[in-house]
Structures are given as C-alpha cells and as structure tokens.
Write an enzyme that holds these catalytic residues in place. Structure first.
Site, PDB file in Angstrom:
ATOM      1  N   HIS A   1      -0.806  11.468 -28.801  1.00  0.00           N
ATOM      2  CA  HIS A   1      -1.218  10.146 -28.313  1.00  0.00           C
ATOM      3  C   HIS A   1      -1.935   9.353 -29.398  1.00  0.00           C
ATOM      4  CE1 HIS A   1      -1.165  11.395 -23.783  1.00  0.00           C
ATOM      5  NE2 HIS A   1       0.007  10.971 -24.195  1.00  0.00           N
TER       6      HIS A   1
ATOM      7  N   HIS B   1       8.011   8.603 -28.160  1.00  0.00           N
ATOM      8  CA  HIS B   1       6.960   9.470 -27.614  1.00  0.00           C
ATOM      9  C   HIS B   1       7.180  10.953 -27.991  1.00  0.00           C
ATOM     10  CE1 HIS B   1       3.987  11.101 -24.885  1.00  0.00           C
ATOM     11  NE2 HIS B   1       4.912  11.817 -24.278  1.00  0.00           N
TER      12      HIS B   1
ATOM     13  N   HIS C   1      -0.335  16.695 -27.016  1.00  0.00           N
ATOM     14  CA  HIS C   1      -0.548  15.299 -26.643  1.00  0.00           C
ATOM     15  C   HIS C   1      -1.862  14.709 -27.162  1.00  0.00           C
ATOM     16  CE1 HIS C   1       2.988  15.972 -24.266  1.00  0.00           C
ATOM     17  NE2 HIS C   1       2.958  14.764 -23.730  1.00  0.00           N
TER      18      HIS C   1
ATOM     19  N   LYS D   1       7.734  22.495 -15.324  1.00  0.00           N
ATOM     20  CA  LYS D   1       6.951  21.366 -14.825  1.00  0.00           C
ATOM     21  C   LYS D   1       6.630  21.545 -13.334  1.00  0.00           C
ATOM     22  CE  LYS D   1       5.538  16.914 -14.890  1.00  0.00           C
ATOM     23  NZ  LYS D   1       5.639  15.682 -15.652  1.00  0.00           N
TER      24      LYS D   1
ATOM     25  N   LYS E   1       3.065  11.230 -11.433  1.00  0.00           N
ATOM     26  CA  LYS E   1       2.232  10.349 -12.263  1.00  0.00           C
ATOM     27  C   LYS E   1       2.962   9.032 -12.495  1.00  0.00           C
ATOM     28  CE  LYS E   1      -0.631  13.403 -15.072  1.00  0.00           C
ATOM     29  NZ  LYS E   1      -0.985  13.749 -16.459  1.00  0.00           N
TER      30      LYS E   1
ATOM     31  N   GLU F   1      -4.124  17.602 -11.749  1.00  0.00           N
ATOM     32  CA  GLU F   1      -4.583  17.871 -13.111  1.00  0.00           C
ATOM     33  C   GLU F   1      -6.071  18.173 -13.187  1.00  0.00           C
ATOM     34  OE1 GLU F   1      -2.559  15.584 -16.180  1.00  0.00           O
ATOM     35  OE2 GLU F   1      -4.412  15.564 -17.327  1.00  0.00           O
TER      36      GLU F   1
ATOM     37  N   GLU G   1       9.908  17.698 -25.869  1.00  0.00           N
ATOM     38  CA  GLU G   1       9.178  18.054 -24.638  1.00  0.00           C
ATOM     39  C   GLU G   1       9.738  19.354 -24.035  1.00  0.00           C
ATOM     40  OE1 GLU G   1       6.431  16.669 -23.131  1.00  0.00           O
ATOM     41  OE2 GLU G   1       6.303  14.607 -23.859  1.00  0.00           O
TER      42      GLU G   1
ATOM     43  N   ASN H   1      -0.183  18.996 -21.428  1.00  0.00           N
ATOM     44  CA  ASN H   1      -0.620  18.084 -22.488  1.00  0.00           C
ATOM     45  C   ASN H   1      -0.649  18.736 -23.863  1.00  0.00           C
ATOM     46  OD1 ASN H   1      -1.022  15.941 -20.659  1.00  0.00           O
ATOM     47  ND2 ASN H   1      -2.960  16.867 -20.030  1.00  0.00           N
TER      48      ASN H   1
ATOM     49  N   ARG I   1      -2.581  22.026 -14.768  1.00  0.00           N
ATOM     50  CA  ARG I   1      -1.648  20.966 -15.182  1.00  0.00           C
ATOM     51  C   ARG I   1      -1.944  20.428 -16.582  1.00  0.00           C
ATOM     52  NH1 ARG I   1       0.948  16.061 -11.469  1.00  0.00           N
ATOM     53  NH2 ARG I   1       2.102  15.084 -13.155  1.00  0.00           N
TER      54      ARG I   1
ATOM     55  N   ARG J   1       0.806  -1.232   0.000  1.00  0.00           N
ATOM     56  CA  ARG J   1       0.000   0.000   0.000  1.00  0.00           C
ATOM     57  C   ARG J   1       0.833   1.273   0.000  1.00  0.00           C
ATOM     58  NH1 ARG J   1      -3.218  -2.995   3.826  1.00  0.00           N
ATOM     59  NH2 ARG J   1      -4.845  -4.101   2.678  1.00  0.00           N
TER      60      ARG J   1
END
Lengths: 372, 372
Positions: B250, B263, B246, B225, B141, B235, B183, B243, B239, B119
């Site tokens: 994506h 990527h 993206h 960032k 993330k 987000e 990026e 993206n 935030r 956990r």
C-alpha cells in the site's frame, strides 16, 4: 437518570435521559465505550457550538470539532466527503469515536460518517432538538439526501450510546420544539395512550418548555421507539408503524422542496391526512379522530403550504418505504393502536389528502377574518 | 461447477466458479436471490461492456446498465453520488439487485452503492479480472478512496452471490493477469502450500491463460479467502493474514500515486519486503524465502518504481489496518504459514524495504546490460 435499553440483533446500547448530563459527557462516553484513550471528534453546527461548546467540552481534555452548517441542504454527499477528508487529515483511526452534537441533520449525517469511515467506527449521539431526542437519534438509521429524494442513501449503524440532555432544549427555537412534539403525538397515537393523554393534559407546561413535563414526553416517546426497534431492527414489519403520518408527510416536504415546513410540521399534516383516511374507512371512530386532530393543532400552529392533492399522492408513490411495488400505509385504529394495510387505493388517498388540504384552507380563512 | 460457500455471522452465499457461466447469468441470479421479479441494474465499464455486454445480457429480458469509467481515479465520491442519482432516477427500489460486472474498482464501488442505497440492497458480484476473482469480489469489503487515502471509506456488505467465469479472463490484458496472480501467490504463502507448488510447476500454462490451470488457481485461492473470512468476518484477527505484503504494498501504491503499478504488482514488491524482514528475523529459512521470491519474479516482471525506503516506511505507518497505535505485521514463517506480530521496529522495516529496493535496482541494471 432514567435510562432506556436498546437491544437488537446487531447492537445493544443505552439511552440516558436527564438534565445536567453535558458536564459529565466525557465520563459518560468512557463508561459507554470502555475506551479511555480513543480520540473524540465532535460534529456539530457552528451556531449550536457557540451556545453550548463550552459546556460540552468542560469534561474533555482534548477533542477535535468538525463543523457542518445547519440545515437540510447540507445533508448531502459534498458535506460527507468534506468531513471524511477532515477526519482522515486529523488522524482519526478505527478506535476514534464520533460525537454527533446537534439535531436530526447532524445526527443522520454523523451516523453515516461513522458507518462508512474505515468501514465503520463508533458514534455517540447527543441530540439537541426535541425531534432528535424523541426519534432520530435512536434506532440506527442514518441518512443522506440525493437530488432525487430525501434519505435515499444511508445505512443502519447504531450509536454506542445516546445522551439526551433536556437542558439543551432551552435554546431550541419554539417552532422547532412544537414541530418535534408532533413526533411525540405520533408515538402516543401508534402505541402509548398514556403519553397521548399526558400531552392533552399538560399542553401548556410542555409548550412552555417545562423541564419535568418535557422529560416525561421524551422518556415515553423514546420508550415507544426503543420497544418497536427492539422488536424489528431493520423495518421488515412492526418498525413501519413509526412511519405513521410519513407517507403524505414526506410528499408535503418534497412538494414544498423542504423549505416551507419543518419535518415535524409536515408529519403533523401527514397524520391529519392519515386520520381522515382512517375515518373514511371506518377504521377509527369520529371521536378518536377528533381528539388526535385537535391535539395536533393544539401543538401547532402548523404552517400552511401550497400543493395540489394529486401532486402529493403522486409524490407519495415514490416513497422509499415501498418495496416491490406494494404500498404500505399505517392506519390508526384508535388512540394507541395502528395497523399496516396494503390495500389503500389512490382514490382513497386522494380523498383523504384533499380533506386535509380543505381543513388547512378553512383555517387560513378563519385566521384572516380574525385578523381583520 | 465447483461452488465455494461463505458462511459468516452476517451472510451466507456461494461463489460459483467455472466456464460458460455468463450465458445463464439471469437464471443463476434468480436461483441465488429467489427473486424472479426484481429489477436488475448492471454497473460496469464501457470498454468491458463493449466486449462482453452481449454475452452477459443474453439471458436477460431487461436490465439497466450504468457505466463507471475504468480506473482507480473513478473510485471516488463523485462517481458514487452520480450512480446513486441514476439508480433513483431509474426507479431502483429496495428489491432491486445490483450486478457488479468488472474488476476491483467496479466491484468495490458497486458493493458500496448496494450497501448505502436505501440503507442496503442486494448485490451480485461478477468479477472479470483475476484479482477480483481470487480476492476482492469475495468477503464483503467495499471501498471508496479519499484524497487522504485509498479505501478509507466503505462498509462490510456481502454479495448475495459471486459468479466467476474463467472465460472472461481471455480478454484480460496480460499484465493484469500477472498482477492478479501475485495475490494467488499470496494465498499460497499464507495458507496453501499445494497452491504454491501448483503455481511453481504450472507457471507456463497459467501465464499462457490455460483455462483449466487458471481455474485451479482461482479455485484454491478462493478457498483460502473463504476459509479465512468464514472464521473472521470483520478482520479482528485471522483475516489480517490476507494483508501479507500489503503494509509496504500500500505504501508503494501511495508513494507512486497509484499510477505506476497495478495493485498486484505493488503487492508483489510488498511481499518481497516482508520476506526479507522474515529472513532477517530468522522467522523463515533462506531456502523458503528464495522459493517465494523466485515465484514472485516468475510471475513478473514487476515494474520498477522510484521511492525512498524512508518514505515507504513513513507511509506504511498511516495504513488503516493499524488500530489504536499498535502496528500489526504479517510475517511468513514458511510456505503456507504466517504469524501476526506487533513488535516490528521501524529499523527492521527500513532494512527490509531497503533490501527490496536494492534488489529492484540490481534487476534494472541487469536488464539494461542485457539490452546492450
């Protein structure tokens, strides 16, 4: 309907307890989440759905149902991945809500799905076993088993609501009812002497499944749990007392490969071992110890199992409650009070475990004689 | 050594950036965690460990190394379960610390392991690719892929420290360096015009792997960032600007099954599509749009790929950034400023994506002519 509040640093939600709650489930979920348009995904077992599916979905216009076969053996990553793929294929998004309709396995696994799907979506717990109602549905612990051990994986992810309908316990097998009641006894021993007395005085009614008596038991047990979790969400201190009986209880489950005893039954034996340890130390009076052990057996019979004391002590050392080597043990000091100690030696634990096993062996012999 | 602070409601930690950091890694981890006795488990790829294992473990008396084969195809539940079992079998407990030594895949997956093992245990990110250094190692993330889509599973689980050593970039393949720099361009466009100008003026140095120039790029990108994450950890608003590029990026990765482009390269094309959309809308001047697209190509070449505009738009609709049906789009309005809009129509997106594909096609033809 009595409702119990959970308020921790990371979550705030209500546990609603009562009868005939299922028929208004949709409205209850809407009220708790404020989401009228979110898609609902039930996770449940096929057998349970056959019994209750119609009643549960009465208040829903639409919902998707995902099935998890019953039993601890399905609380594994294979099931997790399969259900996550089903959620994705069925278009679950960040606003969707999972509803765990089932016992501990369904609740733990669905909580985990909700914790990790799209980095966290909402879950409502609708516990259907006594064990899940008094314990596992509340408090945010989710879990999955590894080959290396039970609940070694999981996260803290609280539900947005818990809805515990006592009616559902009607279809619960009697041995599961009794096993769940061991956790209620635990709640009494660690923090609620009135619950303990109630369980003593009303054993017949409770064991017969009397709705009102059961509701009192669930209500008081839940209040113990909520009170403890509200003070220590992440189990850095007080919350550990909920593990009374679990050190040896978990070892018994591991030694018998989770197939001989129900969780509550293993905890029953584990509590007896802990009581014997408390007696040996003089932490608990003989009289109190007798009351607790008698009550555990009153809510039995606890099935016998085969394991050596040495093996159980060895297995208990691997319990994940241990941190940085220090072994914590929950020691009852009376009815309603416990202390957390770190100085229990292996010899003490071995003596207490042996005493518990001897007790089991003596009972088995008595039974055989009676049978003749 | 410059150090950048992350301070969110759920975590507070430093990103240390510099050279020769690896040789004192153990001390840095001890300082960041306050744990001198915790067991350390590295997660890394075999190829990377062959290059850097000796340097990394120089400051360690002991550590366990777990291997994850390189590549996106291993960012799946099978790897997660295998590594969790290895942790358990090797005696990892709640006080143990995972160290992710690798690029985005190692970082995302190790972060997820740390989020769910017992956990939640601590993780230190030691990113070894430019992409991981400027972006994925920071912000909490974590992610795992499903068959149904990339990063559909994960959690927010911040590292206790990020240690980014520029030296490691020496062994990074050139195409990965260039992809990571896309990026950095993103960071410039959304929030840091000075970073953007630096990338324009120092392209030769940066692309040649000049340590000082790279450190400036990583430092400024990380500050963008950190600043964004500090203001919106989960987000829910700001935030989302990270993206930029993206949505279509994506979709390109999904359409090409994650095998054709890195990527960062897909994000490069995605940013071009977003820039064309901004131009069509009059949100961005032709001059600014040209500067951005020129810089993207300067840090190319972006490899060509095959996909229909309709298919990319269709795939972008399934992006998990969407919530309750509303589609958010990050629209640049100048160099260093973006806005989040929700009214982008499918036709607009189709036109912008087609424009990007035509550009790609024109470039490919030019190249062929040159070759002749």
């Amino acid at each position: 309907m009595p409702s119990i509040s959970l308020k921790t640093p990371s979550a705030s939600y209500d546990v609603t307890l009562g009868t005939s709650l299922l028929k208004t489930l949709r409205q209850r979920i809407t009220r708790a989440t404020g989401s009228r348009t979110s898609r609902i995904f039930f996770v449940t077992s096929p057998a349970l759905w056959k019994l209750w599916g119609e009643a549960v979905t009465e208040s829903f216009e639409s919902a998707t149902v995902l099935f998890l076969p019953a039993g601890e053996s399905h609380k594994r990553f294979a099931s997790v991945e399969k259900l996550l793929e089903q959620l994705a294929r069925n278009g679950a998004d960040r606003d969707s809500i999972l509803v765990a309709f089932g016992g501990g396995v369904v609740g733990d696994l669905t909580g985990f799905l909700a914790a990790i799907y799209m980095r966290g979506i909402r879950v409502v717990q609708v516990p259907t076993t006594l064990l899940a109602q008094v314990d596992s549905s509340v408090g945010g612990k989710t879990g999955v088993n590894l080959a290396a051990g039970k609940n070694l994986v999981g996260s803290f992810h609280h539900p947005v609501a818990v809805i515990a309908d006592i009616d559902v316990l009607q279809t619960l097998p009697k041995n599961e009812l009794r096993a769940g009641l061991q956790e209620a006894i635990k709640s009494g021993v660690i923090r609620d002497p009135k619950l303990f007395s109630f369980l003593e005085k009303n054993a017949d009614k409770v064991l017969a499944g009397d709705t009102k008596a059961l509701q009192t038991v669930v209500d008081r047990s839940l209040r113990v749990k909520a009170d403890v979790v509200n003070q220590d969400e992440l189990e850095n201190g007080l919350r550990m007392i909920l593990n009374f009986g679990h050190t040896i209880g978990h070892a018994i489950e591991a030694a018998t490969k989770y197939t001989v005893l129900l969780h509550g039954e293993a905890i029953g034996w584990g509590m007896i071992a802990a009581i014997r340890l408390a007696e040996q130390r003089g932490a608990m009076s003989e009289k109190d110890a007798k009351r607790v052990v008698d009550l555990i057996h009153r809510y039995g019979p606890l099935p016998a199992f085969k394991a050596k004391a040495e093996r159980l002590v060895e297995l208990s050392a691997g319990d994940k409650k241990n941190r940085g080597g220090a072994k914590r043990f929950i020691l009852p000091t009376g009815i309603g009070t416990v202390e957390i100690v770190t100085d229990v030696t292996e010899d003490e634990l071995l003596a207490a475990t042996s005493a518990m096993l001897q007790e089991m062996s003596a009972m088995t012999k008595t039974k055989k004689q009676v049978k003749r």
